[in-house]
Design an enzyme around this catalytic site. Sequence first.
Site, short mmCIF file in Angstrom:
data_model
loop_
_atom_site.label_atom_id
_atom_site.label_comp_id
_atom_site.label_asym_id
_atom_site.label_seq_id
_atom_site.Cartn_x
_atom_site.Cartn_y
_atom_site.Cartn_z
N GLY A 231 0.83 -1.21 0.00
CA GLY A 231 0.00 0.00 0.00
C GLY A 231 0.85 1.25 0.00
O GLY A 231 2.05 1.19 0.27
N PRO A 232 0.23 2.38 -0.29
CA PRO A 232 0.97 3.64 -0.34
C PRO A 232 1.58 3.99 1.02
O PRO A 232 1.12 3.46 2.03
CB PRO A 232 -0.09 4.68 -0.71
CG PRO A 232 -1.29 3.92 -1.11
CD PRO A 232 -1.19 2.57 -0.55
N PRO A 233 2.58 4.84 1.04
CA PRO A 233 3.22 5.22 2.31
C PRO A 233 2.22 5.85 3.27
O PRO A 233 1.32 6.56 2.83
CB PRO A 233 4.26 6.25 1.90
CG PRO A 233 4.45 6.09 0.44
CD PRO A 233 3.20 5.49 -0.11
N THR A 235 -0.10 4.50 5.12
CA THR A 235 -1.44 3.93 5.29
C THR A 235 -1.53 3.01 6.49
O THR A 235 -2.59 2.48 6.79
CB THR A 235 -1.85 3.15 4.03
OG1 THR A 235 -0.76 2.33 3.63
CG2 THR A 235 -2.22 4.08 2.91
N LYS A 237 0.93 0.30 7.29
CA LYS A 237 1.44 -1.05 7.13
C LYS A 237 2.29 -1.47 8.32
O LYS A 237 2.10 -2.54 8.89
CB LYS A 237 2.26 -1.15 5.83
CG LYS A 237 1.45 -0.86 4.60
CD LYS A 237 2.27 -0.95 3.34
CE LYS A 237 3.36 0.11 3.24
NZ LYS A 237 2.82 1.49 3.20
N GLU A 455 -11.40 34.31 -6.42
CA GLU A 455 -11.90 33.24 -5.55
C GLU A 455 -13.42 33.25 -5.51
O GLU A 455 -14.06 32.19 -5.51
CB GLU A 455 -11.32 33.37 -4.14
CG GLU A 455 -9.80 33.19 -4.06
CD GLU A 455 -9.30 31.90 -4.69
OE1 GLU A 455 -10.04 30.89 -4.69
OE2 GLU A 455 -8.16 31.90 -5.21
P1 ADP Z 1 3.33 2.84 6.52
O1 ADP Z 1 4.15 1.81 7.19
O2 ADP Z 1 2.19 2.28 5.72
O3 ADP Z 1 4.11 3.83 5.73
P2 ADP Z 1 2.92 3.65 9.19
O4 ADP Z 1 2.35 2.42 9.78
O5 ADP Z 1 4.36 3.87 9.43
O6 ADP Z 1 2.61 3.70 7.65
O7 ADP Z 1 2.06 4.89 9.67
C1 ADP Z 1 2.65 6.00 10.29
C2 ADP Z 1 1.77 6.54 11.38
O8 ADP Z 1 0.55 7.04 10.85
C3 ADP Z 1 1.34 5.48 12.37
O9 ADP Z 1 2.27 5.37 13.39
C4 ADP Z 1 0.01 6.01 12.87
O10 ADP Z 1 0.19 6.97 13.87
C5 ADP Z 1 -0.55 6.69 11.67
N1 ADP Z 1 -1.41 5.79 10.91
C6 ADP Z 1 -1.19 5.35 9.66
N2 ADP Z 1 -2.19 4.56 9.24
C7 ADP Z 1 -3.06 4.48 10.25
C8 ADP Z 1 -4.30 3.80 10.43
N3 ADP Z 1 -4.82 3.04 9.44
N4 ADP Z 1 -4.94 3.94 11.61
C9 ADP Z 1 -4.42 4.71 12.57
N5 ADP Z 1 -3.26 5.37 12.46
C10 ADP Z 1 -2.58 5.28 11.33
ZN ZN Z 2 -8.04 29.92 -9.00
#
Ligand code: ADP
Ligand code: ZN
Length: 644
Positions: A231-233, A235, A237, A455
């Site tokens: 998945g995208p950064p 999210t 994971k 605007e």
């Molecule tokens: P990834 O590994 O997908 O890049 P992270 O797990 O490192 O994302 O997410 C970074 C931070 O963003 C987490 O520590 C949390 O605080 C927040 N976060 C991201 N996704 C979620 C989610 N689905 N629910 C709650 N918090 C989230």
């Molecule tokens: Zn404009």
Amino acid sequence: MSEAQKRSNGAWIFYAVLIFAALAFSGVFGPSGPREVPYDEAISLVKGGRAESAAVTAEEVVLTLRPPPEAAPPEGAAPAPPPPPPERPGIFDTGTGKKPDQVTTGRIPGVDREPLIEALLAQNVRLDARVSRTPFWVVALWWIVPLVVINLLFFMALRRAGGGGAGGPLGMLKPRTKVYDRAQQEPVRFTDVAGVDEAKDELMEVVDFLKHPARYRALGGRIPRGILLVGPPGTGKTLLARAVAGEAEVPFFSLNASEFVEMFVGLGAARVRDLFEQARKSAPCIVFIDEIDAVGRSRGGLGALATHDEREQTLQQMLAELDGFDPRATVILMAATNRPEVLDPALMRPGRFDRQVIVDRPDLAGREAILRVHARRVPLGPDVDISAVARRTPGMVGADLANIVNEAALAGARRGAKRLDQIDFDDALDRVQLGLRRRGVIMTPAERRRVAYHEAGHALVALAMPQADPVERVSIVARAVSLGVTIQVPRDQKYVMTEQELETKVMVMLGGRAAEELTQGEVSTGAHDDLGRATALVREMITRFGMSRRLGLAALTRTVGAPLLGVTQEEKLCSEETAREIDEEVRERLGELYMRAKGILADRRDSLEAAAEALVARETLSGEELSRIADSATRPKGKVAGAA
Ligand code: ADP
Ligand code: ZN
Ligand code: MG
């Protein structure tokens, strides 16, 4: 410290080593020898009485000089050879310190020395047969010290790469993996992760297996060995992987693959071996390899550069470990990537990471749930509307939403409030979406009026069109990204858009320019961003969505790349001839939509004036305020029909 920070620290040390080594070997730190001067200069120095003593060796003549006469120190203060090395030699030594000033002629054959020797004798200069230079042990020291320092830095870098570890120099070479210790760190639970329900459902099964392995084995079920989170950064994971461990109450070993590819050959493989060894000993447990694409890139592909060998070795080791696992061991492997398309297919074979779990961007309900998870940690006032905040954040991922809550908390703290109110969230959203207020920007009154009309133009077209997303806020406060902004918020999550909705979007984008043309008599550069986006959207309607009467249904471009991750590129699928037709059609369609937007504003001229005046006076208006102002200025002739 974030993982990215840790990584850059490792790299920092690495570069420090390189620079230090370069300096050391270029002799900057070493004692500087006598300065070499041309032969005739040496002679004139002697004739000028500057030579205090001279060392004549088989190769060269070295003169120890007195200070020049005008700067001569009192008698007896003459510098004494050989000098002890100054405390901070090298770079900091300008040669004017306690060190005697020495010059050398460089290598000259014996016969050519006669004029110099004669001059020395004539001046009664003391002659030595040996050069009284810095003693050998000092020179040796200046070679050894840098080497020692380099080695120390090197070990520090290794150690950092290993995530810390004890046990002497060898222990440093054998890097450790991070283990989330439940005693030190609050375990992450599934309730801490929101908006990714499908991924959670799939992982629930894994948790169940880790908790009751016997039950699964008795029935002969084969649980997947490796799970790849895609998945995208941002999210969630990494968070999900930790939550699986937290729920199952098992140890969690994690390794960030990108941390060691930049280091030294062989280290990555060693770390992988180490990781799996530890995991085997502490089963049941979870092994998590974050950002696996850093090593798991397909071989011989894009990344066939310098780190190739290292990556190859690490990947090989990883594959070997995956295959060599005892199928009965209760160890679950997890990995995360945001670039599944670059992964080596070998990693995804059965028995390896053979199950993929998609962790996609959250939808509206998901965003709301994530905001609620993070809002649990802050005191909220009664007027905070989390679902309204969620509506204003389309496209944002968990990490962005966590950041919004954090910014709101900071905004509340700046106000000195005891709990967060809606204004703090509005502030946070503005900050995150539009960047900071630009204080330095001072617009002339004429410019402010122009921005206000621009605007108001966007906003009034949006108000007039039934398919347009409702207007949330209009503002002419200069922000990092723009001079003004009109924020619209979709009523609900949209998965498909109709032709009318797309046309409406384009008309709203063009409304700013249309208002400028209508009221200012002259257009400005202020609309270039709007024009870019409108053109791109119209082009897409024609080339991808089959919404052109003239060019028909054929898809004329194709996207390459993974749409899930937003890294797409267009590829043309048509002849040059058709490409020209596309350009014409885009221009025509844009012109048509522009005329319609201008028509709407012309019909509502009074509302436009009133809205712009209000903006000039108050800078920011909410959607409701705006529609009240527009309504009271004129009774518009009702909403216009969407289709022309
Ligand atoms: P990834 O590994 O997908 O890049 P992270 O797990 O490192 O994302 O997410 C970074 C931070 O963003 C987490 O520590 C949390 O605080 C927040 N976060 C991201 N996704 C979620 C989610 N689905 N629910 C709650 N918090 C989230
Ligand atoms: Zn404009
Ligand atoms: Mg991550």
